[in-house]
Scaffold this motif. Structure first.
Motif, PDB file in Angstrom:
ATOM      1  N   GLY A 137     -31.124  73.974  37.151  1.00 51.37           N
ATOM      2  CA  GLY A 137     -30.043  74.904  37.921  1.00 51.37           C
ATOM      3  C   GLY A 137     -30.213  74.689  39.455  1.00 51.37           C
ATOM      4  N   ARG A 138     -31.395  74.018  39.648  1.00 51.68           N
ATOM      5  CA  ARG A 138     -31.626  74.102  41.247  1.00 51.68           C
ATOM      6  C   ARG A 138     -30.792  73.139  41.990  1.00 51.68           C
ATOM      7  NH1 ARG A 138     -36.642  74.801  38.817  1.00 51.68           N
ATOM      8  NH2 ARG A 138     -37.121  72.689  38.858  1.00 51.68           N
ATOM      9  N   ARG A 139     -29.957  72.059  41.550  1.00 54.67           N
ATOM     10  CA  ARG A 139     -29.277  70.981  42.038  1.00 54.67           C
ATOM     11  C   ARG A 139     -28.052  71.178  41.318  1.00 54.67           C
ATOM     12  NH1 ARG A 139     -32.999  70.047  45.526  1.00 54.67           N
ATOM     13  NH2 ARG A 139     -34.920  68.928  45.009  1.00 54.67           N
ATOM     14  N   PRO A 140     -26.994  70.727  42.341  1.00 60.15           N
ATOM     15  CA  PRO A 140     -25.628  70.570  41.802  1.00 60.15           C
ATOM     16  C   PRO A 140     -25.563  69.682  40.505  1.00 60.15           C
ATOM     17  CG  PRO A 140     -25.726  70.002  43.960  1.00 60.15           C
ATOM     18  CD  PRO A 140     -27.046  70.010  43.518  1.00 60.15           C
ATOM     19  N   PHE A 141     -24.710  69.990  39.736  1.00 59.95           N
ATOM     20  CA  PHE A 141     -24.339  69.131  38.513  1.00 59.95           C
ATOM     21  C   PHE A 141     -23.677  67.892  38.845  1.00 59.95           C
ATOM     22  CE2 PHE A 141     -22.221  67.695  34.441  1.00 59.95           C
ATOM     23  CZ  PHE A 141     -23.389  67.487  33.807  1.00 59.95           C
ATOM     24  N   ARG A 142     -24.487  66.799  38.491  1.00 56.70           N
ATOM     25  CA  ARG A 142     -23.628  65.618  38.525  1.00 56.70           C
ATOM     26  C   ARG A 142     -23.780  64.879  37.004  1.00 56.70           C
ATOM     27  NH1 ARG A 142     -23.300  67.257  43.057  1.00 56.70           N
ATOM     28  NH2 ARG A 142     -23.703  66.356  45.111  1.00 56.70           N
ATOM     29  N   PRO A 143     -22.808  64.460  36.570  1.00 53.50           N
ATOM     30  CA  PRO A 143     -22.949  63.926  34.868  1.00 53.50           C
ATOM     31  C   PRO A 143     -23.553  62.654  35.320  1.00 53.50           C
ATOM     32  CG  PRO A 143     -20.682  64.594  35.489  1.00 53.50           C
ATOM     33  CD  PRO A 143     -21.361  64.849  36.764  1.00 53.50           C
ATOM     34  N   PRO A 144     -24.884  62.763  34.368  1.00 53.24           N
ATOM     35  CA  PRO A 144     -25.723  61.412  34.348  1.00 53.24           C
ATOM     36  C   PRO A 144     -24.884  60.375  33.300  1.00 53.24           C
ATOM     37  CG  PRO A 144     -26.416  63.048  32.880  1.00 53.24           C
ATOM     38  CD  PRO A 144     -25.462  63.881  33.571  1.00 53.24           C
ATOM     39  N   ALA A 145     -25.286  59.133  33.453  1.00 54.66           N
ATOM     40  CA  ALA A 145     -24.853  58.010  32.511  1.00 54.66           C
ATOM     41  C   ALA A 145     -24.492  58.480  31.063  1.00 54.66           C
ATOM     42  CB  ALA A 145     -25.772  56.799  32.632  1.00 54.66           C
ATOM     43  N   ASP A 146     -25.410  59.154  30.575  1.00 55.46           N
ATOM     44  CA  ASP A 146     -25.505  59.566  28.974  1.00 55.46           C
ATOM     45  C   ASP A 146     -24.276  60.725  28.889  1.00 55.46           C
ATOM     46  OD1 ASP A 146     -27.210  61.343  29.989  1.00 55.46           O
ATOM     47  OD2 ASP A 146     -28.662  61.514  28.199  1.00 55.46           O
ATOM     48  N   TRP A 147     -23.846  61.384  29.669  1.00 54.91           N
ATOM     49  CA  TRP A 147     -23.202  62.518  29.687  1.00 54.91           C
ATOM     50  C   TRP A 147     -21.900  62.295  28.845  1.00 54.91           C
ATOM     51  CZ3 TRP A 147     -23.786  67.529  30.024  1.00 54.91           C
ATOM     52  CH2 TRP A 147     -22.974  68.419  30.202  1.00 54.91           C
TER      53      TRP A 147
END
Length: 107
Positions: free
Chosen positions: A46-56
């Motif tokens: 939760g310390r960084r903004p969420f960016r969907p990774p490749a496996d999302w």
């Protein structure tokens, strides 16, 4: 056009994926946990903004497949239920304005 429910029903029949509702719920819980773990890692807890990774996308697809499979195995037309939920949320928003909380608790 073939609906997602039809695709899941046909593929689950072909792969013999029939299971009890309890087993399917446990599998859904596992898949949701994997998604949560992916988000936890991607955001450094939760310390960084969420960016969907490749496996999302694939993980989300597996979760959706499992939900449709559970619906199929328990005789629920999940697409109709999604429409009913969406309609209820639209009606509620039209009556009271934008939702301030999570909308599914009293739809």
């Amino acid at each position: 056009m073939t609906s997602p429910a039809q695709v899941v029903a046909a593929s689950s029949d072909a792969a013999d994926l029939h299971a009890t509702a309890t087993a399917l719920l446990l599998e859904l819980q596992t898949q949701l946990g994997a998604l949560a773990a992916t988000a936890t890692v991607a955001t450094e807890r939760g310390r960084r903004p969420f960016r969907p990774p490749a496996d999302w996308g694939p993980r989300l697809g597996e979760l959706a497949y499992g939900l449709y499979l559970l619906a199929d195995q328990t005789g629920v037309d999940v697409e109709a239920e999604i429409r009913l939920t969406a309609d209820a949320l639209v009606r509620r928003a039209q009556r009271s304005g934008p939702e301030t909380g999570w909308p599914f608790t009293s739809a």
